[in-house]
Design a protein around this motif. Structure first.
Motif, PDB file in Angstrom:
ATOM      1  N   UNK A 105     -22.975  -7.109  -4.292  1.00  0.00           N
ATOM      2  CA  UNK A 105     -21.767  -6.451  -3.793  1.00  0.00           C
ATOM      3  C   UNK A 105     -20.654  -7.471  -3.518  1.00  0.00           C
ATOM      4  N   UNK A 106     -19.465  -7.154  -3.971  1.00  0.00           N
ATOM      5  CA  UNK A 106     -18.286  -7.947  -3.617  1.00  0.00           C
ATOM      6  C   UNK A 106     -17.775  -7.468  -2.250  1.00  0.00           C
ATOM      7  N   UNK A 107     -16.804  -8.174  -1.705  1.00  0.00           N
ATOM      8  CA  UNK A 107     -16.202  -7.734  -0.449  1.00  0.00           C
ATOM      9  C   UNK A 107     -15.638  -6.322  -0.584  1.00  0.00           C
ATOM     10  N   UNK A 108     -14.995  -6.067  -1.709  1.00  0.00           N
ATOM     11  CA  UNK A 108     -14.402  -4.738  -1.929  1.00  0.00           C
ATOM     12  C   UNK A 108     -15.471  -3.661  -2.073  1.00  0.00           C
ATOM     13  N   UNK A 109     -16.612  -4.002  -2.680  1.00  0.00           N
ATOM     14  CA  UNK A 109     -17.717  -3.048  -2.797  1.00  0.00           C
ATOM     15  C   UNK A 109     -18.236  -2.655  -1.416  1.00  0.00           C
ATOM     16  N   UNK A 110     -18.306  -3.632  -0.510  1.00  0.00           N
ATOM     17  CA  UNK A 110     -18.753  -3.329   0.853  1.00  0.00           C
ATOM     18  C   UNK A 110     -17.764  -2.410   1.548  1.00  0.00           C
ATOM     19  N   UNK A 111     -16.485  -2.640   1.350  1.00  0.00           N
ATOM     20  CA  UNK A 111     -15.468  -1.762   1.949  1.00  0.00           C
ATOM     21  C   UNK A 111     -15.602  -0.345   1.386  1.00  0.00           C
ATOM     22  N   UNK A 130     -21.741   6.944   6.050  1.00  0.00           N
ATOM     23  CA  UNK A 130     -20.591   6.037   6.027  1.00  0.00           C
ATOM     24  C   UNK A 130     -19.457   6.515   6.923  1.00  0.00           C
ATOM     25  N   UNK A 131     -19.435   7.805   7.241  1.00  0.00           N
ATOM     26  CA  UNK A 131     -18.393   8.300   8.139  1.00  0.00           C
ATOM     27  C   UNK A 131     -18.477   7.615   9.510  1.00  0.00           C
ATOM     28  N   UNK A 132     -19.677   7.113   9.869  1.00  0.00           N
ATOM     29  CA  UNK A 132     -19.824   6.388  11.128  1.00  0.00           C
ATOM     30  C   UNK A 132     -19.082   5.050  11.116  1.00  0.00           C
ATOM     31  N   UNK A 133     -18.905   4.490   9.917  1.00  0.00           N
ATOM     32  CA  UNK A 133     -18.344   3.141   9.788  1.00  0.00           C
ATOM     33  C   UNK A 133     -16.939   3.127   9.189  1.00  0.00           C
ATOM     34  N   UNK A 134     -16.430   4.292   8.832  1.00  0.00           N
ATOM     35  CA  UNK A 134     -15.149   4.366   8.124  1.00  0.00           C
ATOM     36  C   UNK A 134     -14.005   3.771   8.930  1.00  0.00           C
ATOM     37  N   UNK A 135     -14.089   3.854  10.247  1.00  0.00           N
ATOM     38  CA  UNK A 135     -13.036   3.313  11.109  1.00  0.00           C
ATOM     39  C   UNK A 135     -13.480   2.038  11.830  1.00  0.00           C
ATOM     40  N   UNK A 137     -13.393  -1.778  12.534  1.00  0.00           N
ATOM     41  CA  UNK A 137     -12.306  -2.751  12.423  1.00  0.00           C
ATOM     42  C   UNK A 137     -12.598  -3.804  11.361  1.00  0.00           C
ATOM     43  N   UNK A 138     -11.533  -4.348  10.794  1.00  0.00           N
ATOM     44  CA  UNK A 138     -11.664  -5.358   9.745  1.00  0.00           C
ATOM     45  C   UNK A 138     -12.559  -6.512  10.166  1.00  0.00           C
ATOM     46  N   UNK A 139     -12.352  -7.033  11.387  1.00  0.00           N
ATOM     47  CA  UNK A 139     -13.143  -8.188  11.804  1.00  0.00           C
ATOM     48  C   UNK A 139     -14.612  -7.825  11.989  1.00  0.00           C
ATOM     49  N   UNK A 140     -14.899  -6.589  12.384  1.00  0.00           N
ATOM     50  CA  UNK A 140     -16.290  -6.163  12.495  1.00  0.00           C
ATOM     51  C   UNK A 140     -16.936  -5.994  11.124  1.00  0.00           C
ATOM     52  N   UNK A 141     -16.206  -5.445  10.167  1.00  0.00           N
ATOM     53  CA  UNK A 141     -16.738  -5.305   8.807  1.00  0.00           C
ATOM     54  C   UNK A 141     -17.085  -6.675   8.247  1.00  0.00           C
ATOM     55  N   UNK A 142     -16.173  -7.622   8.401  1.00  0.00           N
ATOM     56  CA  UNK A 142     -16.406  -8.976   7.883  1.00  0.00           C
ATOM     57  C   UNK A 142     -17.608  -9.625   8.564  1.00  0.00           C
ATOM     58  N   UNK A 143     -17.735  -9.442   9.876  1.00  0.00           N
ATOM     59  CA  UNK A 143     -18.848 -10.039  10.617  1.00  0.00           C
ATOM     60  C   UNK A 143     -20.178  -9.408  10.221  1.00  0.00           C
ATOM     61  N   UNK A 144     -20.195  -8.087  10.078  1.00  0.00           N
ATOM     62  CA  UNK A 144     -21.421  -7.388   9.701  1.00  0.00           C
ATOM     63  C   UNK A 144     -21.880  -7.817   8.310  1.00  0.00           C
ATOM     64  N   UNK A 181     -17.099  13.163   1.329  1.00  0.00           N
ATOM     65  CA  UNK A 181     -16.358  14.403   1.558  1.00  0.00           C
ATOM     66  C   UNK A 181     -15.872  14.529   3.001  1.00  0.00           C
ATOM     67  N   UNK A 182     -16.516  13.834   3.913  1.00  0.00           N
ATOM     68  CA  UNK A 182     -16.166  13.943   5.332  1.00  0.00           C
ATOM     69  C   UNK A 182     -15.084  12.951   5.738  1.00  0.00           C
ATOM     70  N   UNK A 183     -14.917  11.888   4.973  1.00  0.00           N
ATOM     71  CA  UNK A 183     -14.034  10.787   5.365  1.00  0.00           C
ATOM     72  C   UNK A 183     -12.599  11.061   4.940  1.00  0.00           C
ATOM     73  N   UNK A 184     -11.658  10.747   5.812  1.00  0.00           N
ATOM     74  CA  UNK A 184     -10.236  10.765   5.461  1.00  0.00           C
ATOM     75  C   UNK A 184      -9.930   9.409   4.815  1.00  0.00           C
ATOM     76  N   UNK A 185      -9.869   9.391   3.503  1.00  0.00           N
ATOM     77  CA  UNK A 185      -9.728   8.126   2.763  1.00  0.00           C
ATOM     78  C   UNK A 185      -8.335   7.519   2.890  1.00  0.00           C
ATOM     79  N   UNK A 186      -7.409   8.274   3.441  1.00  0.00           N
ATOM     80  CA  UNK A 186      -6.045   7.761   3.595  1.00  0.00           C
ATOM     81  C   UNK A 186      -5.815   7.134   4.976  1.00  0.00           C
ATOM     82  N   UNK A 187      -6.768   7.297   5.883  1.00  0.00           N
ATOM     83  CA  UNK A 187      -6.587   6.808   7.254  1.00  0.00           C
ATOM     84  C   UNK A 187      -6.925   5.325   7.337  1.00  0.00           C
ATOM     85  N   UNK A 188      -5.971   4.543   7.761  1.00  0.00           N
ATOM     86  CA  UNK A 188      -6.179   3.095   7.861  1.00  0.00           C
ATOM     87  C   UNK A 188      -7.101   2.775   9.028  1.00  0.00           C
ATOM     88  N   UNK A 189      -8.011   1.837   8.804  1.00  0.00           N
ATOM     89  CA  UNK A 189      -8.909   1.392   9.864  1.00  0.00           C
ATOM     90  C   UNK A 189      -8.215   0.324  10.707  1.00  0.00           C
TER      91      UNK A 189
END
Length: 300
Positions: A105-111, A130-135, A137-144, A181-189
């Motif tokens: 997985x690339x960084x973008x694949x993880x996102x 994934x709806x649990x993780x959609x929001x 934060x950037x620094x948490x995604x990178x750390x995880x 289907x549950x995620x608002x893909x336009x909502x910025x995290x």
């Protein structure tokens, strides 16, 4: 009598054919839905530009359900085995060993996976919430992700998912949905984890939405085994579960023991992960949940 038997026999035959056609349609439509490609704009990611913290990443891995689903070392594990319904899930190896699902997985694949519920080919994941993780934060995604990538390579054990026909039918006919289907893909995290207590509580509560619903009002968990109970209502409704906990100390005790204030055990909740949450996060979560306006139980 013979005429009646012929009529009954003919009716049963027609019913059997109808059931067979419906079952066949459910199989075909569910497979088509699971393999659809979604036109979702996934923002390119470069975690090197973020402040990844390995200690924070380990904490998130342990407390946000990653280890509970994928094993303490990310090697994959048996998560669901429900002989009554035939529901069986052995989760993927997410280490870099043995050609695991996330090995390349690339960084973008993880996102795409965490924020949009999509695999690299942009087809949806089915079991992962994934709806649990959609929001997140950037620094948490990178750390995880940095922590997951640091895990020792585990030998591959092929992931396996067997879904009962009834669950496939509900999915095929849009009664139950996948994370995409549950995620608002336009909502910025958020870029950073919020610092004030109330916002932190709201941030942590996002991890509860996969089971308890976007409104945290509970109800049957979409796509779950038929034997699983409905998720509790976490709002201030008269029958809401939070009414059992008058103090944050009682709430912490429940999250760490898996038992209600009266000592009865709670089914299904991921207590392997929840019991490892810090006092600060549990306190913030308790405070936030106590502010929720009442909603009808089951309305998710």
């Amino acid at each position: 009598m013979n005429k009646l038997m012929k009529i009954v026999g003919g009716s049963l035959a027609v019913l059997a054919v109808g059931v067979g056609v419906t079952a066949g349609a459910a199989m075909v439509l569910s497979e088509r839905k699971m393999n659809r490609v979604l036109d979702v704009q996934v923002a390119p990611a470069d975690f090197a530009s973020l402040d990844a913290n390995m200690q924070r990443g380990e904490y998130l891995f342990l407390t946000r359900g990653c280890s509970e689903c994928h094993g303490a070392g990310g090697e994959g594990r048996l998560m669901i085995e429900d002989p009554a319904s035939g529901f069986y899930v052995y989760t993927p190896n997410i280490t870099r060993g043995g050609g695991g699902a996330a090995a390349m997985y690339t960084d973008t694949d993880w996102v795409a996976l965490l924020r949009h519920g999509l695999k690299p080919a942009r087809t949806p994941v089915f079991i992962m919430p994934s709806e649990d993780y959609a929001q997140m934060a950037d620094d948490d995604v990178a750390s995880l992700v940095a922590y997951i990538r640091s895990l020792p390579a585990a030998p591959e054990r092929k992931a396996e998912i067997r879904i009962p026909l009834m669950v496939k039918a509900l999915y095929a006919f849009d009664v139950s949905t996948d994370a995409a289907e549950k995620i608002d893909h336009t909502k910025a995290a958020p870029v950073r984890v919020p610092e004030d207590s109330h916002s932190q509580g709201a941030y942590v509560a996002k991890t509860c939405t996969g089971c308890h619903g976007e409104g945290l009002a509970g109800g049957k968990i979409p796509g779950s085994p038929p034997t699983w109970p409905a998720a509790a209502n976490l709002t201030s409704a008269a029958d809401g579960a939070m009414n059992r906990y008058a103090s944050v100390e009682q709430f912490r005790e429940m999250m760490r023991t898996g038992k209600r204030a009266d000592g009865t055990p709670i089914a299904v909740m991921p207590f392997e992960s929840l019991r490892l949450m810090s006092d600060a996060e549990l306190d913030a979560l308790f405070g936030f949940l106590k502010t929720l306006q009442p909603k009808a139980s089951g309305s998710r």
